[in-house]
Design an enzyme around this catalytic site. Structure first.
Site, PDB file in Angstrom:
ATOM      1  N   GLU A 116      35.952  39.721  49.310  1.00 12.88           N
ATOM      2  CA  GLU A 116      35.457  40.963  48.708  1.00 12.88           C
ATOM      3  C   GLU A 116      36.488  41.610  47.787  1.00 12.88           C
ATOM      4  O   GLU A 116      37.667  41.667  48.103  1.00 12.88           O
ATOM      5  CB  GLU A 116      35.052  41.970  49.805  1.00 12.88           C
ATOM      6  CG  GLU A 116      33.925  41.472  50.707  1.00 12.88           C
ATOM      7  CD  GLU A 116      32.585  41.295  49.969  1.00 12.88           C
ATOM      8  OE1 GLU A 116      32.446  41.801  48.829  1.00 12.88           O
ATOM      9  OE2 GLU A 116      31.693  40.633  50.547  1.00 12.88           O
ATOM     10  N   CYS A 170      31.176  46.587  57.195  1.00 17.97           N
ATOM     11  CA  CYS A 170      32.152  45.711  56.537  1.00 17.97           C
ATOM     12  C   CYS A 170      32.750  46.414  55.331  1.00 17.97           C
ATOM     13  O   CYS A 170      33.964  46.400  55.125  1.00 17.97           O
ATOM     14  CB  CYS A 170      31.492  44.379  56.160  1.00 17.97           C
ATOM     15  SG  CYS A 170      31.046  43.441  57.641  1.00 17.97           S
ATOM     16  N   HIS A 183      33.770  38.188  53.976  1.00 15.74           N
ATOM     17  CA  HIS A 183      32.463  38.016  54.624  1.00 15.74           C
ATOM     18  C   HIS A 183      32.233  36.535  54.923  1.00 15.74           C
ATOM     19  O   HIS A 183      32.471  35.681  54.058  1.00 15.74           O
ATOM     20  CB  HIS A 183      31.335  38.504  53.699  1.00 15.74           C
ATOM     21  CG  HIS A 183      30.823  39.863  54.030  1.00 15.74           C
ATOM     22  ND1 HIS A 183      30.757  40.880  53.104  1.00 15.74           N
ATOM     23  CD2 HIS A 183      30.322  40.376  55.190  1.00 15.74           C
ATOM     24  CE1 HIS A 183      30.242  41.959  53.680  1.00 15.74           C
ATOM     25  NE2 HIS A 183      29.963  41.674  54.947  1.00 15.74           N
TER      26      HIS A 183
HETATM   27  N1  PCA Z   1      28.584  42.472  59.214  1.00 14.75           N
HETATM   28  C1  PCA Z   1      28.070  43.759  58.817  1.00 14.75           C
HETATM   29  C2  PCA Z   1      28.659  44.743  59.807  1.00 14.75           C
HETATM   30  C3  PCA Z   1      29.282  43.929  60.891  1.00 14.75           C
HETATM   31  C4  PCA Z   1      29.250  42.543  60.400  1.00 14.75           C
HETATM   32  O1  PCA Z   1      29.760  41.578  60.961  1.00 14.75           O
HETATM   33  C5  PCA Z   1      28.339  44.062  57.363  1.00 14.75           C
HETATM   34  O2  PCA Z   1      28.277  43.141  56.545  1.00 14.75           O
HETATM   35  O3  PCA Z   1      28.579  45.220  57.012  1.00 14.75           O
END
Ligand code: PCA
Length: 213
Positions: A79, A143, A167
């Site tokens: 990200e 996240c 992610h």
């Molecule tokens: N993914 C979510 C919140 C917790 C997770 O593992 C997100 O992409 O915000």
């Protein structure tokens, strides 16, 4: 010195979260001369940022990589930026909080860039045959929240620790289970996935590139 790695507990419709599995798998491993210390954070808007701050105070880490699940993404998403928004969309957090169009820090700036070398990390992953990209949105759930609030905290405290968010996609097991639970023999679609070992290797490499360049 330690590398701080966080994953998230399962949330929403997911019984598992690969970010927690990768965190557990890498806990205690030496990477680029430092030991990884892994922690699984709660998927709760009121608690996560505070837990991360305690971890930073306790560990004084060399680098911080936070991770979470992005079901539906086909590879590793490194990200670029966290934005000043809490909005849970259709997925309440694990304490049933449902923020909509709220600010994380009402009087603070719109966004913070990750300070990991995101382009070098993605190049390294691609060279190793791991599908990855720089992502320009971490969404508006936890996240994004942990990326924004941790970067805000580090800047406020003038702590020069590289930090970012990665992610992770579903594991093959999660993707299979989801089809199995649905109507898999009647033309259902299948979520993209990557094996846990490839996901773990991506996080190892993220720390390596961050420390060694
Ligand atoms: N993914 C979510 C919140 C917790 C997770 O593992 C997100 O992409 O915000």
């Amino acid at each position: 010195m330690t590398h701080l790695l966080t994953g998230y507990e399962p949330f929403g419709d997911h019984d598992e979260n690969p970010s927690a599995m990768v965190a557990r798998e890498l806990d205690g491993e030496q990477v680029a001369g430092h030991e990884i210390s892994s922690h699984v954070l709660p998927v709760e808007f009121d608690r996560t940022a505070g837990e991360m701050q305690s971890l930073i105070k306790t560990h004084d880490p060399t680098a911080i990589v936070a991770t979470g699940l992005a079901a539906g993404r086909a590879g590793i998403s490194v990200e670029r930026i966290g934005i000043n928004v809490n909005d849970c969309g259709s997925t309440p957090d694990n304490a049933d909080a449902e923020p909509r169009n709220e600010r994380i820090r009402p009087d603070n700036q719109a966004g913070y860039f990750a300070t990991l070398p995101i382009v070098s990390v993605v190049e390294e992953l691609l060279e190793r045959g791991i599908p990855a990209h720089v992502s320009n949105t971490a969404g508006t759930h936890l996240c994004n929240n942990i990326l924004y609030s941790t970067r805000a905290y580090l800047e406020a405290k003038k702590l020069n620790i590289p930090m970012g968010f990665v992610h992770l996609p579903c594991t093959p097991g999660m993707a299979a289970q989801q089809v199995h639970d649905g109507n898999g023999t009647s033309g259902a679609s299948v979520q993209p996935s990557l094996s846990l070992s490839m996901q773990a290797e991506a996080i190892r490499r993220t720390f390596k590139v961050t420390v060694n360049g």
